[in-house]
Motif scaffolding. Structure first.
Motif, PDB file in Angstrom:
ATOM      1  N   THR A 182     -31.839   1.260 -24.112  1.00  0.00           N
ATOM      2  CA  THR A 182     -31.291   2.052 -25.220  1.00  0.00           C
ATOM      3  C   THR A 182     -30.137   2.933 -24.757  1.00  0.00           C
ATOM      4  O   THR A 182     -29.095   3.026 -25.409  1.00  0.00           O
ATOM      5  N   MET A 183     -30.303   3.586 -23.607  1.00  0.00           N
ATOM      6  CA  MET A 183     -29.253   4.475 -23.109  1.00  0.00           C
ATOM      7  C   MET A 183     -27.978   3.696 -22.792  1.00  0.00           C
ATOM      8  O   MET A 183     -26.864   4.183 -23.032  1.00  0.00           O
ATOM      9  N   THR A 184     -28.149   2.467 -22.279  1.00  0.00           N
ATOM     10  CA  THR A 184     -26.980   1.627 -21.988  1.00  0.00           C
ATOM     11  C   THR A 184     -26.221   1.314 -23.270  1.00  0.00           C
ATOM     12  O   THR A 184     -24.980   1.396 -23.327  1.00  0.00           O
ATOM     13  N   THR A 185     -26.961   0.974 -24.320  1.00  0.00           N
ATOM     14  CA  THR A 185     -26.337   0.633 -25.601  1.00  0.00           C
ATOM     15  C   THR A 185     -25.603   1.832 -26.198  1.00  0.00           C
ATOM     16  O   THR A 185     -24.467   1.706 -26.678  1.00  0.00           O
ATOM     17  N   VAL A 186     -26.236   2.983 -26.164  1.00  0.00           N
ATOM     18  CA  VAL A 186     -25.612   4.203 -26.716  1.00  0.00           C
ATOM     19  C   VAL A 186     -24.368   4.579 -25.914  1.00  0.00           C
ATOM     20  O   VAL A 186     -23.336   4.965 -26.481  1.00  0.00           O
ATOM     21  N   PHE A 187     -24.455   4.451 -24.583  1.00  0.00           N
ATOM     22  CA  PHE A 187     -23.314   4.802 -23.721  1.00  0.00           C
ATOM     23  C   PHE A 187     -22.097   3.931 -24.029  1.00  0.00           C
ATOM     24  O   PHE A 187     -20.978   4.446 -24.211  1.00  0.00           O
ATOM     25  N   TRP A 188     -22.307   2.621 -24.113  1.00  0.00           N
ATOM     26  CA  TRP A 188     -21.174   1.728 -24.347  1.00  0.00           C
ATOM     27  C   TRP A 188     -20.618   1.876 -25.756  1.00  0.00           C
ATOM     28  O   TRP A 188     -19.403   1.735 -25.977  1.00  0.00           O
ATOM     29  N   PHE A 189     -21.460   2.180 -26.718  1.00  0.00           N
ATOM     30  CA  PHE A 189     -20.968   2.415 -28.067  1.00  0.00           C
ATOM     31  C   PHE A 189     -20.032   3.619 -28.100  1.00  0.00           C
ATOM     32  O   PHE A 189     -18.924   3.565 -28.663  1.00  0.00           O
ATOM     33  N   SER A 190     -20.456   4.695 -27.460  1.00  0.00           N
ATOM     34  CA  SER A 190     -19.655   5.924 -27.482  1.00  0.00           C
ATOM     35  C   SER A 190     -18.338   5.749 -26.737  1.00  0.00           C
ATOM     36  O   SER A 190     -17.281   6.168 -27.218  1.00  0.00           O
ATOM     37  N   THR A 191     -18.393   5.133 -25.563  1.00  0.00           N
ATOM     38  CA  THR A 191     -17.180   5.025 -24.748  1.00  0.00           C
ATOM     39  C   THR A 191     -16.212   3.977 -25.292  1.00  0.00           C
ATOM     40  O   THR A 191     -14.997   4.209 -25.326  1.00  0.00           O
ATOM     41  N   LEU A 192     -16.715   2.824 -25.714  1.00  0.00           N
ATOM     42  CA  LEU A 192     -15.837   1.789 -26.259  1.00  0.00           C
ATOM     43  C   LEU A 192     -15.156   2.263 -27.546  1.00  0.00           C
ATOM     44  O   LEU A 192     -14.014   1.884 -27.835  1.00  0.00           O
ATOM     45  N   SER A 193     -15.853   3.088 -28.311  1.00  0.00           N
ATOM     46  CA  SER A 193     -15.286   3.584 -29.569  1.00  0.00           C
ATOM     47  C   SER A 193     -14.047   4.429 -29.344  1.00  0.00           C
ATOM     48  O   SER A 193     -13.162   4.507 -30.214  1.00  0.00           O
ATOM     49  N   LEU A 194     -13.968   5.063 -28.190  1.00  0.00           N
ATOM     50  CA  LEU A 194     -12.848   5.964 -27.930  1.00  0.00           C
ATOM     51  C   LEU A 194     -11.520   5.223 -27.801  1.00  0.00           C
ATOM     52  O   LEU A 194     -10.461   5.836 -27.969  1.00  0.00           O
ATOM     53  N   ILE A 195     -11.559   3.921 -27.520  1.00  0.00           N
ATOM     54  CA  ILE A 195     -10.303   3.170 -27.377  1.00  0.00           C
ATOM     55  C   ILE A 195      -9.569   3.081 -28.713  1.00  0.00           C
ATOM     56  O   ILE A 195      -8.428   3.548 -28.836  1.00  0.00           O
ATOM     57  N   PRO A 196     -10.186   2.501 -29.776  1.00  0.00           N
ATOM     58  CA  PRO A 196      -9.473   2.474 -31.064  1.00  0.00           C
ATOM     59  C   PRO A 196      -9.320   3.859 -31.683  1.00  0.00           C
ATOM     60  O   PRO A 196      -8.291   4.159 -32.297  1.00  0.00           O
ATOM     61  N   LEU A 197     -10.326   4.718 -31.496  1.00  0.00           N
ATOM     62  CA  LEU A 197     -10.249   6.043 -32.095  1.00  0.00           C
ATOM     63  C   LEU A 197      -9.167   6.894 -31.424  1.00  0.00           C
ATOM     64  O   LEU A 197      -8.540   7.739 -32.074  1.00  0.00           O
ATOM     65  N   GLY A 198      -8.949   6.672 -30.123  1.00  0.00           N
ATOM     66  CA  GLY A 198      -7.877   7.389 -29.439  1.00  0.00           C
ATOM     67  C   GLY A 198      -6.514   7.031 -30.010  1.00  0.00           C
ATOM     68  O   GLY A 198      -5.643   7.896 -30.163  1.00  0.00           O
ATOM     69  N   ILE A 199      -6.341   5.745 -30.348  1.00  0.00           N
ATOM     70  CA  ILE A 199      -5.083   5.307 -30.958  1.00  0.00           C
ATOM     71  C   ILE A 199      -4.911   5.948 -32.341  1.00  0.00           C
ATOM     72  O   ILE A 199      -3.837   6.445 -32.684  1.00  0.00           O
ATOM     73  N   VAL A 200      -5.995   5.933 -33.119  1.00  0.00           N
ATOM     74  CA  VAL A 200      -5.950   6.548 -34.452  1.00  0.00           C
ATOM     75  C   VAL A 200      -5.646   8.040 -34.338  1.00  0.00           C
ATOM     76  O   VAL A 200      -4.797   8.575 -35.072  1.00  0.00           O
ATOM     77  N   TYR A 201      -6.306   8.693 -33.393  1.00  0.00           N
ATOM     78  CA  TYR A 201      -6.128  10.145 -33.240  1.00  0.00           C
ATOM     79  C   TYR A 201      -4.694  10.504 -32.876  1.00  0.00           C
ATOM     80  O   TYR A 201      -4.175  11.554 -33.307  1.00  0.00           O
ATOM     81  N   ALA A 202      -4.026   9.631 -32.099  1.00  0.00           N
ATOM     82  CA  ALA A 202      -2.638   9.895 -31.713  1.00  0.00           C
ATOM     83  C   ALA A 202      -1.721   9.990 -32.929  1.00  0.00           C
ATOM     84  O   ALA A 202      -0.705  10.696 -32.896  1.00  0.00           O
ATOM     85  N   PHE A 203      -2.090   9.314 -34.016  1.00  0.00           N
ATOM     86  CA  PHE A 203      -1.262   9.318 -35.226  1.00  0.00           C
ATOM     87  C   PHE A 203      -1.671  10.411 -36.220  1.00  0.00           C
ATOM     88  O   PHE A 203      -0.857  10.821 -37.054  1.00  0.00           O
ATOM     89  N   VAL A 204      -2.928  10.870 -36.147  1.00  0.00           N
ATOM     90  CA  VAL A 204      -3.394  11.824 -37.168  1.00  0.00           C
ATOM     91  C   VAL A 204      -3.584  13.233 -36.622  1.00  0.00           C
ATOM     92  O   VAL A 204      -3.873  14.154 -37.389  1.00  0.00           O
ATOM     93  N   MET A 205      -3.455  13.415 -35.303  1.00  0.00           N
ATOM     94  CA  MET A 205      -3.707  14.743 -34.729  1.00  0.00           C
ATOM     95  C   MET A 205      -2.722  15.759 -35.303  1.00  0.00           C
ATOM     96  O   MET A 205      -1.561  15.450 -35.584  1.00  0.00           O
TER      97      MET A 205
END
Length: 302
Positions: A182-205
């Protein structure tokens, strides 16, 4: 043996109640941040950013980062895509609807999970659970009152899509959990999400008042803590025991809605919410009965 089981059940219930309270608190902070200028893209980024930091600290201080190594990266990427889509729809519903109503519509997730389980996993689904599904959707219609202008139509749609996507995530997690912790799944979900969200954040910050930055960081930390509490509950107790505790979030949503926004649920929510909740509880109970019967049959064959 009975005492040991009881000792694990009670902490499991406590952790699930804590996760429900934390998720409700996170939702309230999201609405407060949005009211002060934060956008959906910013909220999503900080939700995963704060959670990722919290998870890295917990894992590094405990089993170590090697414990979350994986050979199933494609599966985690698929989970991240589904999970992010579900989160975006969930937050959209939260921003467009009163807290109690968005929470109530989210309770339709077990209904969609039953449908997807039957269609995708070919799980046996008798008339008892199909009847519960039909009754649950009736409750959703009571709350949403489509066509009446009761509250924003697209907010209700976002809430239902979020429930469907969350149910899809639960189906995918059943398959991933066969080899991944479970911890492995939660960890990868959180970290992988930052890739697309980081791109989105660069445009909306955008610049904010200091209080808004605190709120955005709180969204991530509270959300991460809620996820850890939910994970702990599933590790300590069976799903049939801990999942019904999620319905306590409606109490928190109602309280936050009244205290922070001066809004109480409408009469249709008071009528429809018990229908949806009872439907979900019955589906969980029937799943418990089915698994118990399978266990008895397996033991008998041995």
């Amino acid at each position: 043996m009975m005492a040991e089981t009881s000792d694990r059940i009670l902490p499991a219930i406590a952790m699930r109640l804590l996760s429900a309270a934390l998720f409700a608190s996170m939702n309230a902070v999201i609405k407060l941040a949005e009211a002060r200028g934060a956008t959906l893209g910013e909220v999503l980024f900080f939700r995963q950013f704060g959670a990722a930091i919290l998870l890295v600290v917990v894992i590094a201080a405990g089993p170590g980062l090697k414990s979350v190594a994986t050979r199933r990266l494609p599966a985690h990427i698929a989970r991240a895509v589904l999970g992010l889509s579900a989160m975006a729809c969930t937050f959209t519903a939260i921003l467009m609807l009163p807290l109690a109503e968005s929470t109530t519509i989210g309770f339709s997730m077990p209904i969609f999970a039953t449908i997807l389980g039957a269609l995708i996993l070919r799980e046996p689904t008798g008339w008892h659970r199909w009847a519960a599904v039909a009754i649950g959707f009736t409750g959703v219609l009571i709350v949403a009152q489509p066509g009446s202008g009761h509250f924003p139509f697209w907010g209700a749609v976002a809430g239902l899509v979020a429930a469907l996507l969350t149910a899809s995530v639960s189906i995918l997690l059943r398959q991933i959990s066969r080899t991944e912790g479970t911890m492995t799944t939660v960890f990868w979900f959180s970290t992988l999400s930052l890739i697309p969200l980081g791109i989105v954040y660069a445009f909306v910050m955008q610049p904010h008042f200091w209080l808004v930055w605190i709120m955005l960081l709180a969204v991530g930390v509270i959300g991460g803590a809620a996820q850890l509490a939910m994970t702990s509950a599933l590790r300590l107790g069976p799903v049939s025991v801990v999942v019904p505790m999620d319905y306590s979030s409606l109490l928190w949503a109602t309280a936050y809605g009244w205290l922070l926004f001066g809004v109480l649920p409408g009469k249709w929510t008071w009528i429809g919410a018990p229908v949806i909740i009872l439907s979900g509880l019955y589906i969980v109970w029937r799943e418990h009965v089915r698994r118990t019967q399978l266990t008895i049959e397996t033991i008998a064959q041995i």
